[in-house]
Design a protein around this motif. Structure first.
Motif, PDB file in Angstrom:
ATOM      1  N   LYS A  43       0.829  -1.214   0.000  1.00 21.30           N
ATOM      2  CA  LYS A  43       0.000   0.000   0.000  1.00 21.30           C
ATOM      3  C   LYS A  43       0.862   1.262   0.000  1.00 21.30           C
ATOM      4  O   LYS A  43       0.681   2.156  -0.822  1.00 21.30           O
ATOM      5  CB  LYS A  43      -0.930   0.006   1.229  1.00 21.30           C
ATOM      6  CG  LYS A  43      -1.750  -1.262   1.385  1.00 21.30           C
ATOM      7  CD  LYS A  43      -2.598  -1.243   2.647  1.00 21.30           C
ATOM      8  CE  LYS A  43      -1.831  -1.156   3.949  1.00 21.30           C
ATOM      9  NZ  LYS A  43      -1.062  -2.351   4.311  1.00 21.30           N
ATOM     10  N   SER A  44       1.803   1.312   0.929  1.00 17.17           N
ATOM     11  CA  SER A  44       2.660   2.505   0.998  1.00 17.17           C
ATOM     12  C   SER A  44       3.483   2.634  -0.270  1.00 17.17           C
ATOM     13  O   SER A  44       3.672   3.744  -0.787  1.00 17.17           O
ATOM     14  CB  SER A  44       3.597   2.431   2.204  1.00 17.17           C
ATOM     15  OG  SER A  44       2.859   2.416   3.390  1.00 17.17           O
ATOM     16  N   SER A  45       3.956   1.503  -0.769  1.00 16.90           N
ATOM     17  CA  SER A  45       4.747   1.542  -2.004  1.00 16.90           C
ATOM     18  C   SER A  45       3.935   2.145  -3.137  1.00 16.90           C
ATOM     19  O   SER A  45       4.452   2.918  -3.942  1.00 16.90           O
ATOM     20  CB  SER A  45       5.210   0.140  -2.377  1.00 16.90           C
ATOM     21  OG  SER A  45       6.012  -0.384  -1.349  1.00 16.90           O
ATOM     22  N   PRO A  85       2.618  11.331   4.626  1.00 13.29           N
ATOM     23  CA  PRO A  85       3.291  10.030   4.628  1.00 13.29           C
ATOM     24  C   PRO A  85       3.032   9.193   5.876  1.00 13.29           C
ATOM     25  O   PRO A  85       2.641   9.705   6.915  1.00 13.29           O
ATOM     26  CB  PRO A  85       4.767  10.407   4.543  1.00 13.29           C
ATOM     27  CG  PRO A  85       4.853  11.750   5.163  1.00 13.29           C
ATOM     28  CD  PRO A  85       3.551  12.437   4.864  1.00 13.29           C
ATOM     29  N   GLU A  86       3.288   7.906   5.715  1.00 14.50           N
ATOM     30  CA  GLU A  86       3.209   6.984   6.841  1.00 14.50           C
ATOM     31  C   GLU A  86       4.219   7.424   7.906  1.00 14.50           C
ATOM     32  O   GLU A  86       5.355   7.772   7.592  1.00 14.50           O
ATOM     33  CB  GLU A  86       3.566   5.577   6.337  1.00 14.50           C
ATOM     34  CG  GLU A  86       3.405   4.498   7.370  1.00 14.50           C
ATOM     35  CD  GLU A  86       3.599   3.103   6.755  1.00 14.50           C
ATOM     36  OE1 GLU A  86       2.743   2.266   6.963  1.00 14.50           O
ATOM     37  OE2 GLU A  86       4.607   2.879   6.076  1.00 14.50           O
ATOM     38  N   GLY A  87       3.787   7.396   9.153  1.00 12.81           N
ATOM     39  CA  GLY A  87       4.696   7.780  10.228  1.00 12.81           C
ATOM     40  C   GLY A  87       4.889   9.283  10.345  1.00 12.81           C
ATOM     41  O   GLY A  87       5.847   9.742  10.964  1.00 12.81           O
ATOM     42  N   LEU A 161      -3.380   9.740   1.757  1.00 17.18           N
ATOM     43  CA  LEU A 161      -3.206   9.656   3.208  1.00 17.18           C
ATOM     44  C   LEU A 161      -2.742   8.250   3.570  1.00 17.18           C
ATOM     45  O   LEU A 161      -3.460   7.280   3.354  1.00 17.18           O
ATOM     46  CB  LEU A 161      -4.525   9.954   3.922  1.00 17.18           C
ATOM     47  CG  LEU A 161      -5.140  11.332   3.694  1.00 17.18           C
ATOM     48  CD1 LEU A 161      -6.474  11.453   4.429  1.00 17.18           C
ATOM     49  CD2 LEU A 161      -4.185  12.422   4.167  1.00 17.18           C
ATOM     50  N   ASP A 162      -1.526   8.161   4.126  1.00 18.05           N
ATOM     51  CA  ASP A 162      -0.998   6.851   4.492  1.00 18.05           C
ATOM     52  C   ASP A 162      -1.106   6.641   5.992  1.00 18.05           C
ATOM     53  O   ASP A 162      -0.334   7.196   6.769  1.00 18.05           O
ATOM     54  CB  ASP A 162       0.463   6.723   4.017  1.00 18.05           C
ATOM     55  CG  ASP A 162       0.917   5.261   3.956  1.00 18.05           C
ATOM     56  OD1 ASP A 162       0.222   4.401   4.535  1.00 18.05           O
ATOM     57  OD2 ASP A 162       1.960   4.992   3.327  1.00 18.05           O
ATOM     58  N   GLU A 163      -2.083   5.846   6.389  1.00 20.91           N
ATOM     59  CA  GLU A 163      -2.342   5.512   7.784  1.00 20.91           C
ATOM     60  C   GLU A 163      -2.374   6.731   8.699  1.00 20.91           C
ATOM     61  O   GLU A 163      -1.592   6.829   9.642  1.00 20.91           O
ATOM     62  CB  GLU A 163      -1.288   4.501   8.286  1.00 20.91           C
ATOM     63  CG  GLU A 163      -1.238   3.282   7.368  1.00 20.91           C
ATOM     64  CD  GLU A 163      -0.771   2.023   8.069  1.00 20.91           C
ATOM     65  OE1 GLU A 163      -0.840   1.986   9.306  1.00 20.91           O
ATOM     66  OE2 GLU A 163      -0.378   1.089   7.353  1.00 20.91           O
ATOM     67  N   PRO A 164      -3.322   7.638   8.439  1.00 20.07           N
ATOM     68  CA  PRO A 164      -3.383   8.843   9.268  1.00 20.07           C
ATOM     69  C   PRO A 164      -3.793   8.573  10.711  1.00 20.07           C
ATOM     70  O   PRO A 164      -3.580   9.426  11.559  1.00 20.07           O
ATOM     71  CB  PRO A 164      -4.432   9.713   8.557  1.00 20.07           C
ATOM     72  CG  PRO A 164      -5.262   8.759   7.782  1.00 20.07           C
ATOM     73  CD  PRO A 164      -4.335   7.652   7.373  1.00 20.07           C
TER      74      PRO A 164
HETATM   75 MG   LIG Z   1       2.560   1.176   4.733  1.00 20.14          MG
END
Ligand SMILES: [Mg+2]
Ligand SMILES: Nc1ncnc2c1ncn2[C@@H]1O[C@H](COP(=O)(O)OP(=O)(O)OP(=O)(O)O)[C@@H](O)[C@H]1O
Lengths: 238, 297
Positions: A43-45, A85-87, A161-164
């Motif tokens: 997913k993030s990729s 981004p994630e994190g 939105l990556d894992e908000p």
């Molecule tokens: Mg990810």
């Protein structure tokens, strides 16, 4: 209606790892689309590939009619495409205000920048209170708000939105999802990667499910909620 | 007491030069993860510009501007020609590249100008001294102290108030995310080199003002000291570079002033031993960069 963004058999490879293997995605203007899947599904990729932070090894990415596959990251914010981004990745050694200022780095129009600050401070009053504080000294939830606020500063048409909601208390998660609903009303198109599947499908119009770098299911949110494919994908079945 | 104050003033003047050089190294390191050993050659270029300006009877203030400008242009050219093609390579590749540039430039100075030290004509006022509160201080030292203060204020303003400076700090912390904001990689990297050239140019003018000569290896020793200062302060940290520069200068000047005569030949090793001792207690330096582990371009 034509797509705002389209991925055509996109693959992402890091040296030996094939993280994404020929996926097709198509998202219309004004939609919220959830991108789901187990850890390591890609997913993030996928999101990173869209904004030029991960290497696209095959396929095409079309944003608003333009082939952006080979565009470098810095050229995308001006087109109205950005990622939270994630994190979080807020700039820890910069003040909240400077973090936001950089979010609008590519915006030339002074009035538009001012309006963007007002919009973000209205959405997140806490950021206004803490605007002189270093990003790194904010709490996790506040940092997430800063990451979202920073992404909104360029007035994006498409927001990734990556894992908000990652690592946030339930009440903050509620707030983040309310915000996403509000952004939809404001006409922002959103691709949402979430671990919180039920909340994500609750707010999304449609969803895609990834497993091992491939799309294993897609459809409207309601039908995905019922399907067993989703469960299988999370259990790691192909 | 007088001698102590006198030496302290000397240490501040020397520390200023080390601080400017260490800052130049730190600015580039914080963004590219590169320790640019060719930084010293930027100084040498400035030195030669001062020398030629002296020969051509160019007014000194103009000569200073030309000398600093030359270092800035040389730094930008260095990045464009030598470092851009290897950008993103391993730290070792970058390091070797910087050594190669340093050696090529030294060879060019030796063959095109002279292998020997050349005198630099300076305004007479620089070698005079003034008495302040009973201390006799050389005008060149006062110039060094004032220039350092001006440069530090300028740099602080640039890095905290100017959009480009803030973008450079962001890029130092997280390059990918900075690019995502629309900050061009080339802009920040070229900007970092230009800034390091500016700092090297100012340091060179101050350095030459104390010596009135220039030679092909002029930049080597001060930049080596600046490198030690940067490590002492915390590699990649700008505040650390300043702190390290001053601390190193104080150690050197006090040792050379107060170490008993018989021990003077051990001055350098004792100085380095003190540096090592500081690093034993603070392995990441006095004021470490918060983001040393962050990914570099
Ligand atoms: Mg990810
Ligand atoms: N920079 C990288 N270098 C090498 N491999 C990577 C890199 N980033 C991701 N991968 C690999 O690619 C695969 C997909 O990772 P990705 O981060 O896209 O998954 P994800 O779906 O976002 O997972 P999560 O839910 O845990 O965030 C994983 O096997 C991961 O190890």
């Amino acid at each position: 209606m034509t797509s705002l963004i389209e991925l055509k058999s996109v693959s992402v490879s890091y040296d030996a790892v094939n993280a994404v293997r020929g996926i097709d995605l198509s998202i219309k203007d004004g939609e919220i689309v959830a991108l789901l899947g187990a850890n390591g599904a890609g997913k993030s990729s996928t999101l990173n590939a869209i904004v030029g932070l991960a290497p696209v090894s095959a396929g095409k990415i079309i944003f608003d009619g333009t082939d952006i596959t080979d565009f470098s990251s810095e050229t995308l914010a001006p087109l109205g495409l950005t990622l939270s981004p994630e994190g979080r990745r807020v700039f820890a050694t910069l003040s909240v205000e400077d973090n936001l200022m950089l979010g609008a780095y590519s915006v030339k129009d002074k009035a538009q920048i001012k309006a963007a600050y007002e919009r973000v401070y209205e959405l997140f009053p806490i950021l206004f209170e803490r605007k002189q504080q270093y990003g790194g000294t904010l709490s996790g939830g506040q940092q997430q708000m800063l990451a979202l606020g920073r992404a909104l500063m360029c007035s994006p048409r498409l927001l990734l939105l990556d894992e908000p909601s990652l690592g946030l208390a339930p009440i903050i998660v509620e707030q983040i999802f309310e915000l996403i609903a509000l952004l939809r009303q404001q006409g922002v198109t959103i691709i949402l990667v979430e671990q919180n599947v039920s909340m994500a499908l609750n707010i999304a119009d449609r969803g895609y499910v990834m497993a091992s770098g491939k799309i294993v299911a897609h459809g409207d949110a309601a039908s995905l909620s019922d399907s067993t494919t989703l469960e299988n994908a999370y259990l790691g079945a192909e | 007491m007088d001698l102590f104050l006198q030496q302290s003033a000397n240490a501040v003047a020397l520390g200023g030069i080390y601080a400017l050089l260490a800052l130049g190294l730190a600015v580039v390191f914080s963004i590219m993860g590169l320790i640019n050993f060719a930084h010293g050659e930027l100084m040498t270029i400035s030195g030669y510009v001062l020398m030629y300006c002296g020969i051509a009877a160019v007014p000194f203030p103009l000569a200073v501007i030309l000398a600093i400008g030359a270092a800035i242009l040389a730094a930008i050219a260095m990045e464009r020609i030598a470092f851009r093609p290897v950008r993103g390579s391993s730290g070792a590749t970058l390091l070797v590249t910087s050594f190669a540039i340093a050696m090529i430039l030294q060879m060019l100075f030796q063959n095109l100008i002279s292998a020997r030290s050349q005198p630099v004509l300076l305004p007479a006022i620089l070698s005079e001294s003034v008495t302040i509160f009973g201390l006799i201080i050389g005008v060149n030292k006062i110039a060094a102290i004032i220039s350092t203060i001006v440069m530090l204020i300028f740099l602080d303003w640039f890095m905290t108030k100017q959009k480009t400076g803030i973008a450079m700090r962001a890029a130092a912390e997280d390059f990918s995310i900075a690019r995502l904001m629309g900050i061009h990689a080339n802009t920040v990297i070229a900007g970092a080199f230009a800034l390091s050239g500016l700092l090297a140019g100012v340091a060179a003018v101050l350095w030459v003002s104390q010596r009135a000569s220039v030679d092909p290896l002029m930049g080597f020793t001060p930049v080596l000291k600046a490198f030690i200062a940067a490590i002492l302060g915390g590699l990649g940290s700008l505040k650390g570079a300043v702190a390290g520069g001053f601390l190193l200068a104080f150690i050197e000047v006090y040792l050379s002033a107060f170490l008993p005569h018989g021990m003077q030949e051990f001055r350098e090793p004792i100085g380095l031993a003190i540096v090592v001792l500081v690093l034993l207690f603070r392995p990441n330096g006095l004021l470490p960069a918060k983001t040393l582990a962050a990914e570099k371009v």
